[in-house]
Scaffold this motif. Structure first.
Motif, PDB file in Angstrom:
ATOM      1  N   PRO A   1      35.215  51.673  66.116  1.00  0.00           N
ATOM      2  CA  PRO A   1      35.085  52.635  67.219  1.00  0.00           C
ATOM      3  C   PRO A   1      36.406  52.814  67.960  1.00  0.00           C
ATOM      4  N   PRO A   2      36.827  54.064  68.171  1.00  0.00           N
ATOM      5  CA  PRO A   2      38.135  54.308  68.787  1.00  0.00           C
ATOM      6  C   PRO A   2      38.201  53.991  70.273  1.00  0.00           C
ATOM      7  N   ASP A   3      37.040  53.792  70.925  1.00  0.00           N
ATOM      8  CA  ASP A   3      37.061  53.550  72.365  1.00  0.00           C
ATOM      9  C   ASP A   3      37.178  52.073  72.726  1.00  0.00           C
ATOM     10  N   LEU A   4      37.321  51.192  71.742  1.00  0.00           N
ATOM     11  CA  LEU A   4      37.545  49.782  72.060  1.00  0.00           C
ATOM     12  C   LEU A   4      38.917  49.629  72.715  1.00  0.00           C
ATOM     13  N   ASP A   5      39.039  48.633  73.609  1.00  0.00           N
ATOM     14  CA  ASP A   5      40.337  48.433  74.249  1.00  0.00           C
ATOM     15  C   ASP A   5      41.240  47.586  73.367  1.00  0.00           C
ATOM     16  N   ALA A   6      42.471  47.362  73.817  1.00  0.00           N
ATOM     17  CA  ALA A   6      43.469  46.676  72.985  1.00  0.00           C
ATOM     18  C   ALA A   6      43.032  45.262  72.612  1.00  0.00           C
TER      19      ALA A   6
ATOM     20  N   ALA B   1      40.955  47.675  44.101  1.00  0.00           N
ATOM     21  CA  ALA B   1      41.136  46.219  44.090  1.00  0.00           C
ATOM     22  C   ALA B   1      39.906  45.500  44.632  1.00  0.00           C
ATOM     23  N   GLU B   2      38.798  46.229  44.766  1.00  0.00           N
ATOM     24  CA  GLU B   2      37.496  45.678  45.189  1.00  0.00           C
ATOM     25  C   GLU B   2      37.453  45.272  46.654  1.00  0.00           C
ATOM     26  N   ALA B   3      38.335  45.844  47.460  1.00  0.00           N
ATOM     27  CA  ALA B   3      38.286  45.585  48.901  1.00  0.00           C
ATOM     28  C   ALA B   3      37.490  46.688  49.590  1.00  0.00           C
ATOM     29  N   GLN B   4      36.783  46.311  50.632  1.00  0.00           N
ATOM     30  CA  GLN B   4      36.227  47.328  51.522  1.00  0.00           C
ATOM     31  C   GLN B   4      37.314  47.671  52.533  1.00  0.00           C
ATOM     32  N   VAL B   5      37.470  48.955  52.832  1.00  0.00           N
ATOM     33  CA  VAL B   5      38.519  49.409  53.739  1.00  0.00           C
ATOM     34  C   VAL B   5      37.922  49.675  55.118  1.00  0.00           C
ATOM     35  N   VAL B   6      38.543  49.074  56.130  1.00  0.00           N
ATOM     36  CA  VAL B   6      38.148  49.309  57.518  1.00  0.00           C
ATOM     37  C   VAL B   6      39.305  50.005  58.222  1.00  0.00           C
ATOM     38  N   PHE B   7      39.091  51.254  58.625  1.00  0.00           N
ATOM     39  CA  PHE B   7      40.110  51.996  59.354  1.00  0.00           C
ATOM     40  C   PHE B   7      40.119  51.548  60.816  1.00  0.00           C
ATOM     41  N   VAL B   8      41.334  51.339  61.352  1.00  0.00           N
ATOM     42  CA  VAL B   8      41.488  50.878  62.728  1.00  0.00           C
ATOM     43  C   VAL B   8      42.363  51.871  63.492  1.00  0.00           C
ATOM     44  N   PRO B   9      41.764  52.779  64.270  1.00  0.00           N
ATOM     45  CA  PRO B   9      42.570  53.685  65.098  1.00  0.00           C
ATOM     46  C   PRO B   9      43.208  52.920  66.249  1.00  0.00           C
TER      47      PRO B   9
END
Length: 440
Positions: free
Chosen positions: A317-322, A274-282
């Motif tokens: 980055p997985p080390d970001l806080d909430a 669908a032409e979106a860039q995907v950003v994974f968020v752990p």
């Protein structure tokens, strides 16, 4: 702590100098949802009762200063431990309480002195769904508050499901012994009423909202923020994949309709098409990215993508806080998640969102915002059927955004006022004799 005179108040009308214990959520965890709950409550106490003495229970060792929470605040280690001789052990805490020697144990002393014990149960862990050991750990601070004769407040959370009579009976006793209990959504409120029983004081069985709606987003360090802003300059879809749901054991445990990993991989491919860039968020991360870490799930999906597809995906980055993750999610055009608090970060920032959920808790929270239709139940739908339903949400994102703009601000405001009103109640309890009657 006792006495009938009205104690001092600040400009908000909240009693000053409250002594509070926060249980069931801590900051020292890789679970950003649990962290979001703890941080939202801590921030609220800091705004509305800045001189409170706040003790936050965690699984660390000993008592440590926590000046960021307030001048009179600290972190207090408590844990189930075979080292029963350690003061952090629940066995030692129980013994100190039983012998009337609360002053000999740091945690027991704080329970004894508390004007209220505020308990979050990790948001969704007051259940036997995760086994009896988990329920025992979640119940320990609640029982300690009851033994100490101090007001126990169950902050907005999910109640149940309870799959055993023993688990349900235990929960009923705790709820009926608490002073106030909040449910965070309509479904959970119905469970709360059932557990408390018909003779309970229903005015103290309150329907609230998840406290994480009130968590304020925070821009990450400049390098990370600039990177995320670059990623989100075009059409961007955020995806949270839960490491909890990856293996066949999880499929059986949660009665999933199909292969979770295959469904999420197919969804990512649909978003890319669908032409979106995907950003994974752990949203849950463990050391090394193993076990139930969302990073393990993200890696497995990216490994199945072609090099061209993979080049159009990014990983926060997985080390970001909430708070920092909430800021990143707010930059996206649309978001889908299986970790419920990742979707709350989206909803509360007016970011169109869907949930691919494995329990009823997501439906209840989405219903709070009038968004129940945006929940796809992984126990009922998998593969192409689930992907089509989630992609419909993606395609409807602008309509959803407009609906959120009308529905969400009152929810965010309620998440903050419910805590402010509670602090007023705690001050009243203290002023009227130092405690509050149980619900039943």
């Amino acid at each position: 702590m006792s006495g009938s005179s009205r104690g001092p108040r600040d400009h908000t009308g909240i009693a000053t100098g409250l002594r509070l214990v926060l249980a069931g959520a801590s900051l020292g965890t890789g679970n950003r949802g649990v962290e979001a709950l703890a941080r939202a409550v801590i921030d609220s106490i800091g705004r509305d009762s800045a001189d409170a003495a706040l003790s936050v229970l965690d699984d660390g060792w000993g008592v440590r200063a926590a000046p960021a929470f307030g001048a009179r605040s600290d972190l207090v280690g408590v844990r189930w431990s075979r080292r029963w001789h350690r003061p952090e052990s629940w066995a030692r805490i129980r013994l100190a309480q039983a012998l009337g020697r609360a002053d000999a144990n740091p945690a027991a002393a704080r329970f004894a002195a508390a004007d209220a014990v505020l308990d979050l149960s990790g948001g969704d862990s007051f259940t036997d769904l995760y086994g009896p050991a988990r329920l025992a750990a979640v119940s320990a601070p609640k029982r300690a508050a009851i033994r100490a004769g101090r007001p126990l407040v169950l902050l907005p959370q999910t109640y149940g499901p309870f799959t055993t009579s023993r688990g349900r009976t235990s929960a009923e006793r705790i709820i009926r012994s608490s002073s106030v209990a909040f449910a965070r959504d309509p479904w959970s409120h119905e469970q709360l009423l059932s557990l408390a029983g018909p003779d309970a004081d229903h005015t103290r069985l309150r329907r609230g909202v998840d406290v994480a709606f009130g968590l304020e987003a925070r821009r990450p360090t400049e390098g990370v923020a600039e990177q995320v802003e670059q990623w989100t300059s075009g059409l961007t879809a955020g995806v949270n994949v839960s490491g909890l749901l990856l293996d066949s054991a999880a499929r059986t445990r949660f009665a999933l309709a199909g292969d979770y990993l295959a469904t999420m991989t197919q969804l990512v491919r649909g978003l890319l098409a669908a032409e979106a860039q995907v950003v994974f968020v752990p949203h849950v991360h463990s050391s090394g990215g193993v076990g139930e870490s969302d990073m393990a799930a993200i890696r497995r999906i990216r490994e199945q993508l072609s090099s061209r597809e993979r080049s159009r995906t990014r990983v926060v980055p997985p080390d970001l806080d909430a708070r920092e993750l909430k800021w990143c999610i707010s930059r996206l055009d649309w978001f889908v998640g299986s970790r419920m608090h990742s979707t709350i970060a989206a909803l509360s920032t007016l970011t169109p969102a869907a949930a691919y959920a494995y329990s009823d808790k997501a439906s209840g929270v989405f219903e709070t915002c009038g968004m129940r239709s945006q929940v796809v139940d992984a126990r009922q739908s998998a593969g192409g059927e689930a992907v089509d339903a989630i992609l419909t949400s993606f395609n409807d994102r602008e309509v959803i955004r407009a609906d959120l703009a009308a529905a969400v601000p009152p929810v965010v405001e309620e998440s903050r006022t419910q805590l402010r009103d509670l602090l007023t109640d705690v001050g009243r309890w203290r002023d009227s004799g130092g405690t509050a009657e149980p619900i039943v």
